[in-house]
Design a protein around this motif. Structure first.
Motif, mmCIF file in Angstrom:
data_model
loop_
_atom_site.group_PDB
_atom_site.id
_atom_site.type_symbol
_atom_site.label_atom_id
_atom_site.label_comp_id
_atom_site.label_asym_id
_atom_site.label_seq_id
_atom_site.Cartn_x
_atom_site.Cartn_y
_atom_site.Cartn_z
ATOM 1 N N ARG A 180 30.214 39.598 38.337
ATOM 2 C CA ARG A 180 29.687 40.810 37.685
ATOM 3 C C ARG A 180 29.943 42.075 38.515
ATOM 4 O O ARG A 180 29.029 42.619 39.134
ATOM 5 C CB ARG A 180 28.193 40.666 37.387
ATOM 6 C CG ARG A 180 27.915 39.617 36.326
ATOM 7 C CD ARG A 180 26.458 39.627 35.898
ATOM 8 N NE ARG A 180 26.265 38.724 34.776
ATOM 9 C CZ ARG A 180 26.429 39.080 33.491
ATOM 10 N NH1 ARG A 180 26.773 40.307 33.183
ATOM 11 N NH2 ARG A 180 26.253 38.204 32.532
ATOM 12 N N GLY A 181 31.145 42.532 38.510
ATOM 13 C CA GLY A 181 31.491 43.757 39.238
ATOM 14 C C GLY A 181 32.169 43.517 40.560
ATOM 15 O O GLY A 181 32.637 44.454 41.206
ATOM 16 N N LYS A 182 32.220 42.249 40.968
ATOM 17 C CA LYS A 182 32.908 41.905 42.210
ATOM 18 C C LYS A 182 33.833 40.719 41.931
ATOM 19 O O LYS A 182 33.474 39.820 41.168
ATOM 20 C CB LYS A 182 31.893 41.532 43.296
ATOM 21 C CG LYS A 182 32.535 41.126 44.608
ATOM 22 C CD LYS A 182 31.466 40.758 45.646
ATOM 23 C CE LYS A 182 32.113 40.214 46.908
ATOM 24 N NZ LYS A 182 31.118 39.780 47.897
ATOM 25 N N LEU A 183 35.015 40.771 42.531
ATOM 26 C CA LEU A 183 35.960 39.661 42.390
ATOM 27 C C LEU A 183 36.403 39.216 43.774
ATOM 28 O O LEU A 183 36.791 40.039 44.606
ATOM 29 C CB LEU A 183 37.193 40.112 41.581
ATOM 30 C CG LEU A 183 38.406 39.178 41.604
ATOM 31 C CD1 LEU A 183 38.083 37.823 40.972
ATOM 32 C CD2 LEU A 183 39.593 39.815 40.883
ATOM 33 N N VAL A 184 36.341 37.909 43.997
ATOM 34 C CA VAL A 184 36.906 37.323 45.215
ATOM 35 C C VAL A 184 38.047 36.403 44.785
ATOM 36 O O VAL A 184 37.872 35.557 43.899
ATOM 37 C CB VAL A 184 35.849 36.525 46.009
ATOM 38 C CG1 VAL A 184 36.477 35.965 47.294
ATOM 39 C CG2 VAL A 184 34.641 37.397 46.342
ATOM 40 N N LEU A 185 39.213 36.623 45.394
ATOM 41 C CA LEU A 185 40.373 35.779 45.077
ATOM 42 C C LEU A 185 40.561 34.757 46.193
ATOM 43 O O LEU A 185 40.617 35.116 47.374
ATOM 44 C CB LEU A 185 41.640 36.626 44.944
ATOM 45 C CG LEU A 185 41.663 37.605 43.777
ATOM 46 C CD1 LEU A 185 41.353 39.010 44.247
ATOM 47 C CD2 LEU A 185 43.015 37.582 43.066
ATOM 48 N N HIS A 186 40.648 33.502 45.792
ATOM 49 C CA HIS A 186 40.843 32.404 46.746
ATOM 50 C C HIS A 186 42.225 31.791 46.544
ATOM 51 O O HIS A 186 42.690 31.662 45.406
ATOM 52 C CB HIS A 186 39.807 31.305 46.497
ATOM 53 C CG HIS A 186 38.384 31.752 46.555
ATOM 54 N ND1 HIS A 186 37.634 31.683 47.713
ATOM 55 C CD2 HIS A 186 37.562 32.254 45.588
ATOM 56 C CE1 HIS A 186 36.404 32.125 47.448
ATOM 57 N NE2 HIS A 186 36.338 32.481 46.170
ATOM 58 N N ALA A 187 42.852 31.359 47.622
ATOM 59 C CA ALA A 187 44.083 30.575 47.500
ATOM 60 C C ALA A 187 43.700 29.154 47.097
ATOM 61 O O ALA A 187 42.715 28.605 47.595
ATOM 62 C CB ALA A 187 44.817 30.563 48.832
ATOM 63 N N GLY A 188 44.455 28.594 46.154
ATOM 64 C CA GLY A 188 44.167 27.235 45.711
ATOM 65 C C GLY A 188 42.982 27.192 44.755
ATOM 66 O O GLY A 188 42.441 28.231 44.362
ATOM 67 N N ILE A 189 42.594 25.993 44.387
ATOM 68 C CA ILE A 189 41.449 25.838 43.481
ATOM 69 C C ILE A 189 40.212 25.612 44.334
ATOM 70 O O ILE A 189 40.139 24.659 45.117
ATOM 71 C CB ILE A 189 41.679 24.675 42.491
ATOM 72 C CG1 ILE A 189 42.906 24.990 41.622
ATOM 73 C CG2 ILE A 189 40.441 24.465 41.615
ATOM 74 C CD1 ILE A 189 43.278 23.938 40.620
ATOM 75 N N VAL A 190 39.274 26.535 44.190
ATOM 76 C CA VAL A 190 38.065 26.529 45.023
ATOM 77 C C VAL A 190 36.853 26.437 44.102
ATOM 78 O O VAL A 190 36.714 27.235 43.174
ATOM 79 C CB VAL A 190 38.007 27.802 45.898
ATOM 80 C CG1 VAL A 190 36.694 27.886 46.651
ATOM 81 C CG2 VAL A 190 39.182 27.826 46.875
ATOM 82 N N GLY A 191 35.975 25.471 44.357
ATOM 83 C CA GLY A 191 34.814 25.285 43.505
ATOM 84 C C GLY A 191 35.220 24.619 42.194
ATOM 85 O O GLY A 191 36.318 24.067 42.073
#
Lengths: 141, 142
Positions: free
Chosen positions: B62-73
């Motif tokens: 909701r208003g913040k995005l975190v980009l992770h390498a690979g499939i996380v969670g």
């Protein structure tokens, strides 16, 4: 005659190759966003002592000029700058690797420029790279 | 308020991550009206560019995005597609009034054809339709 990649001769031949590519003329005819630079990173083992760059002054489906310059000049002058190691550029130019896939794999990196614009002109970018395959090239490795 | 788009530790080595982060930042700058959608996005979307062997996870908060390498969670939605189709998703045409994917658009037709043929596989979209529609709007350069 084969031209060493990268070199001033190769860069001059690249202009003719781009202008000889009808598919590029069509795909790039609405490109009015400025020059594109390809930076080849230094590799002393190949005799490339410093980063060098090819600037393509492309406009409306035509390559108006090309310049072989130092990286800093390219980053100052060209609105779009893509960087990669020698081997990566060779793979892309010889058709072993796709340029977009190479960017996703971090083998080529857009270090300057508006990515949404590049994405709108994916085919144009591909045709620029395909034109490079038409240059009679001598590879350092 | 500026949008918050962050890369998880180590994610900057993943080209797809840096491309999508730049794309979303520049797209939201170019089209400020898309921020309303961005601020409502909540959930995880995994994208796998199969031929490139590259994957990422977009974690929207909701208003913040975190980009992770690979499939996380555990992703709410997972998209598996060739790299060309992953790029095409950001070119999807939107309808003028409601900014929904336009089934008459050339890119959208290609995406549908890819989904029908199995070239593009999307898991979880039916259960998370609002997430997918908002993501499509935020990612589209149109």
């Amino acid at each position: 005659m084969a031209h060493n990649f990268p070199s001033a001769d190769w860069t001059a031949a690249y202009k003719d190759a781009v202008n000889g590519n009808a598919a590029y003329r069509e795909a790039g005819k609405t490109w009015l966003h400025g020059a594109v630079a390809f930076v080849v990173e230094a590799d002393p083992s190949l005799g490339l002592e410093k980063d060098s760059a090819l600037i393509l002054d492309v406009h409306g489906g035509e390559c108006r000029a090309t310049h072989w310059v130092e990286r800093a000049v390219a980053e100052a002058d060209a609105p779009f700058v893509i960087v990669g190691k020698y081997a990566r550029w060779k793979d892309v130019i010889t058709g072993k690797e796709d340029p977009i896939k190479s960017m996703m794999q971090n083998k080529l990196r857009l270090v300057k420029g508006h990515l949404p614009t590049i994405i709108r002109y994916v085919e144009s970018s591909r045709q620029l790279v395909k034109s490079a395959a038409d240059v009679d090239s001598h590879w350092l490795a | 308020m500026p949008v918050v788009i962050e890369l998880a530790p180590g994610a900057s080595e993943n080209g797809l991550v840096t491309m999508l982060a730049d794309l979303l930042r520049q797209n939201l700058d170019d089209h400020p009206h898309k921020r309303a959608d961005f601020e409502k996005l909540d959930g995880r979307v995994a994208i796998v560019a199969e031929d490139a062997g590259v994957a990422l996870t977009l974690e929207f908060q909701r208003g913040k995005l975190v980009l992770h390498a690979g499939i996380v969670g555990i992703p709410d939605v997972t998209v598996r597609a060739p790299s060309d189709d992953v790029m095409a998703m950001s070119l999807v045409e939107l309808t003028p009034k409601r900014a929904l994917p336009d089934p008459r658009g050339e890119v959208m037709k290609k995406v549908w054809e890819g989904m029908r043929s199995g070239r593009i596989q999307v898991y979880g979209a039916l259960f998370h339709a609002p997430l997918m529609f908002r993501l499509t709007r935020v990612m589209s350069v149109n």
